[in-house]
Motif scaffolding. Structure first.
Motif, PDB file in Angstrom:
ATOM      1  N   CYS A   1      -7.755  -6.485  -1.856  1.00 20.17           N
ATOM      2  CA  CYS A   1      -7.170  -5.273  -2.471  1.00 20.17           C
ATOM      3  C   CYS A   1      -8.248  -4.400  -3.115  1.00 20.17           C
ATOM      4  CB  CYS A   1      -6.120  -5.646  -3.512  1.00 20.17           C
ATOM      5  SG  CYS A   1      -4.599  -6.283  -2.778  1.00 20.17           S
TER       6      CYS A   1
ATOM      7  N   ARG B   1       1.982  -2.803   3.538  1.00 23.15           N
ATOM      8  CA  ARG B   1       2.072  -1.642   2.650  1.00 23.15           C
ATOM      9  C   ARG B   1       1.048  -0.559   3.028  1.00 23.15           C
ATOM     10  NH1 ARG B   1       3.280  -1.797  -3.799  1.00 23.15           N
ATOM     11  NH2 ARG B   1       5.265  -2.628  -3.128  1.00 23.15           N
ATOM     12  N   LYS B   2      -0.049  -0.959   3.645  1.00 21.91           N
ATOM     13  CA  LYS B   2      -1.029   0.037   4.101  1.00 21.91           C
ATOM     14  C   LYS B   2      -0.397   0.963   5.140  1.00 21.91           C
ATOM     15  CE  LYS B   2      -5.511  -2.112   3.445  1.00 21.91           C
ATOM     16  NZ  LYS B   2      -6.718  -2.580   4.104  1.00 21.91           N
TER      17      LYS B   2
ATOM     18  N   PHE C   1       1.517   3.743   3.311  1.00 26.31           N
ATOM     19  CA  PHE C   1       0.695   4.849   2.782  1.00 26.31           C
ATOM     20  C   PHE C   1       0.085   5.658   3.927  1.00 26.31           C
ATOM     21  CE2 PHE C   1       0.352   1.832  -0.909  1.00 26.31           C
ATOM     22  CZ  PHE C   1       1.141   2.585  -1.761  1.00 26.31           C
TER      23      PHE C   1
ATOM     24  N   GLU D   1      -5.441   1.275  -3.261  1.00 30.39           N
ATOM     25  CA  GLU D   1      -5.214   0.368  -4.387  1.00 30.39           C
ATOM     26  C   GLU D   1      -4.541   1.066  -5.570  1.00 30.39           C
ATOM     27  OE1 GLU D   1      -8.613  -1.257  -6.345  1.00 30.39           O
ATOM     28  OE2 GLU D   1      -7.521  -3.016  -7.044  1.00 30.39           O
TER      29      GLU D   1
ATOM     30  N   CYS E   1      -2.014  -5.615   5.928  1.00 29.45           N
ATOM     31  CA  CYS E   1      -1.080  -5.471   4.814  1.00 29.45           C
ATOM     32  C   CYS E   1      -0.019  -4.437   5.202  1.00 29.45           C
ATOM     33  CB  CYS E   1      -1.818  -5.015   3.548  1.00 29.45           C
ATOM     34  SG  CYS E   1      -0.668  -4.661   2.200  1.00 29.45           S
TER      35      CYS E   1
ATOM     36  N   CYS F   1      -9.365  -1.807  -0.834  1.00 28.78           N
ATOM     37  CA  CYS F   1      -8.306  -1.012  -0.197  1.00 28.78           C
ATOM     38  C   CYS F   1      -8.330   0.415  -0.738  1.00 28.78           C
ATOM     39  CB  CYS F   1      -6.950  -1.660  -0.480  1.00 28.78           C
ATOM     40  SG  CYS F   1      -5.577  -0.684   0.154  1.00 28.78           S
TER      41      CYS F   1
ATOM     42  N   CYS G   1      -0.974   1.930  -4.814  1.00 26.64           N
ATOM     43  CA  CYS G   1      -0.213   0.700  -4.628  1.00 26.64           C
ATOM     44  C   CYS G   1       0.169   0.103  -5.984  1.00 26.64           C
ATOM     45  CB  CYS G   1      -1.047  -0.281  -3.817  1.00 26.64           C
ATOM     46  SG  CYS G   1      -0.215  -1.811  -3.446  1.00 26.64           S
TER      47      CYS G   1
ATOM     48  N   ALA H   1       3.985  -5.642  -1.449  1.00 27.60           N
ATOM     49  CA  ALA H   1       2.517  -5.646  -1.505  1.00 27.60           C
ATOM     50  C   ALA H   1       1.999  -7.023  -1.105  1.00 27.60           C
ATOM     51  CB  ALA H   1       2.061  -5.302  -2.915  1.00 27.60           C
ATOM     52  N   LYS H   2       0.949  -7.034  -0.301  1.00 26.88           N
ATOM     53  CA  LYS H   2       0.357  -8.322   0.092  1.00 26.88           C
ATOM     54  C   LYS H   2      -0.930  -8.456  -0.715  1.00 26.88           C
ATOM     55  CE  LYS H   2      -0.995 -10.483   4.498  1.00 26.88           C
ATOM     56  NZ  LYS H   2      -1.094 -10.204   5.933  1.00 26.88           N
ATOM     57  N   ARG H   3      -0.769  -8.705  -2.014  1.00 27.99           N
ATOM     58  CA  ARG H   3      -1.941  -8.677  -2.884  1.00 27.99           C
ATOM     59  C   ARG H   3      -2.871  -9.867  -2.616  1.00 27.99           C
ATOM     60  NH1 ARG H   3      -0.896  -4.294  -5.588  1.00 27.99           N
ATOM     61  NH2 ARG H   3       1.163  -4.007  -6.490  1.00 27.99           N
TER      62      ARG H   3
HETATM   63  S1  SF4 Z   1      -3.850  -2.663  -2.655  1.00 28.32           S
HETATM   64 FE1  SF4 Z   1      -3.517  -4.627  -1.609  1.00 28.32          FE
HETATM   65  S2  SF4 Z   1      -1.288  -4.855  -1.496  1.00 28.32           S
HETATM   66 FE2  SF4 Z   1      -1.718  -2.690  -1.957  1.00 28.32          FE
HETATM   67  S3  SF4 Z   1      -1.756  -1.659   0.045  1.00 28.32           S
HETATM   68 FE3  SF4 Z   1      -3.857  -2.239  -0.446  1.00 28.32          FE
HETATM   69  S4  SF4 Z   1      -4.143  -4.257   0.509  1.00 28.32           S
HETATM   70 FE4  SF4 Z   1      -1.930  -3.874   0.399  1.00 28.32          FE
END
Ligand code: SF4
Length: 262
Positions: free
Chosen positions: A241, A20-21, A24, A247, A18, A244, A250, A235-237
């Motif tokens: 997730c 977006r990870k 962060f 989460e 993902c 994650c 995000c 976000a690649k929901r």
């Molecule tokens: S919650 Fe889902 S979309 Fe958000 S950073 Fe984690 S894996 Fe990616």
């Protein structure tokens, strides 16, 4: 230079899970987490995988040799991973060791069925976790090992997830390509193949590295650089997730219009 910012293959792997990870993680948004059984199992199997070539080459009954090696690893593992396993939970550790014993029959059977000289060569480490760097790509990384095959030093990646019926999972091709590109520069030789060893099943899968995967690595590195410079990716929901560690953060960021076009 291809990118201004230095990246690591682990960030490329994170990006494939993902993007977006990466955002962060690059902001040091680390979450304190207990060392859980799957991670301990992963470390135990990884150490075992590094001994599989020697065991396969011995021409003896493999199951007892694997058992003996696991007993040794159980004694060594806290010393090898002293930082990561400093505050280990004893019960989680015991459960992880039991899990590893459960998969030994399958590892023994697969090693036996594949143990020709070529397969053994593919999983024989000539270097373990060598740290490699490319000035050209501004990329750093350490594969699980380097093996010698077809007059090339090629990367070996050990995974402890389940193997597909044939070949390797699509996402696993990207880190293999990245490590191959690093090995090319490190050893000054073309590297057009790599090996994935699915340790929990004792399955070695040789992989041809294709131009499409090299291109994808370059594209990912460019996108990672933008993310590190502050661009929040979309976000690649999905169903993962819930596992994650980011989460909460995000969800509070939402999906900005800008991120949808990134
Ligand atoms: S919650 Fe889902 S979309 Fe958000 S950073 Fe984690 S894996 Fe990616």
């Amino acid at each position: 230079m291809f990118c201004e910012t230095n990246s690591n293959v682990s960030e490329v792997v994170l990006y494939t899970k993902c993007p977006r990870k990466v955002y962060f993680a690059s902001r040091n948004e680390t979450i304190a987490d207990d060392i859980k059984k799957p991670y301990i199992r992963h470390l135990l199997l990884k150490e075992l995988a590094l001994s599989c070539a020697e065991i396969a080459r011995s021409q003896q009954e493999m199951f007892p040799l694997l058992q003996t090696r696991v007993e040794e690893i159980v004694q060594e593992i806290i010393t090898i991973y002293s930082d990561e396993l400093e505050h280990i939970d004893e019960n989680q550790f015991k459960d992880a060791v039991e899990d590893v014993y459960e998969v030994l029959p399958a590892i023994a059977a697969n090693l036996k069925s594949q143990s020709d000289e070529e397969m053994i060569e593919l999983i024989t480490p000539v270097e373990i976790e060598p740290l490699m760097h490319s000035d050209k790509l501004n990329l750093t990384g350490a594969p699980s090992a380097i093996v010698f095959h077809d007059n090339q030093k090629i990367p070996l990646l050990i995974k402890t997830s389940n193997a597909p019926k044939q070949g390797v999972w699509k996402n696993d091709r990207i880190p293999l390509a990245a490590y191959s590109m690093l090995a090319e520069e490190t050893y000054g030789q073309p590297v057009n193949s790599a090996v994935l060893f699915y340790a929990s099943q004792g399955q070695a899968r040789p992989v041809r590295i294709r131009p499409a995967e090299r291109r994808e690595v370059l594209n990912i590195l460019k996108r990672i650089e933008k993310i590190k410079n502050g661009k929040m990716p979309q976000a690649k929901r999905g169903k993962l997730c819930v596992y994650c560690p980011y989460e909460h953060m995000c969800e509070s960021q939402g999906d900005s219009l800008a991120s949808k076009f990134f």
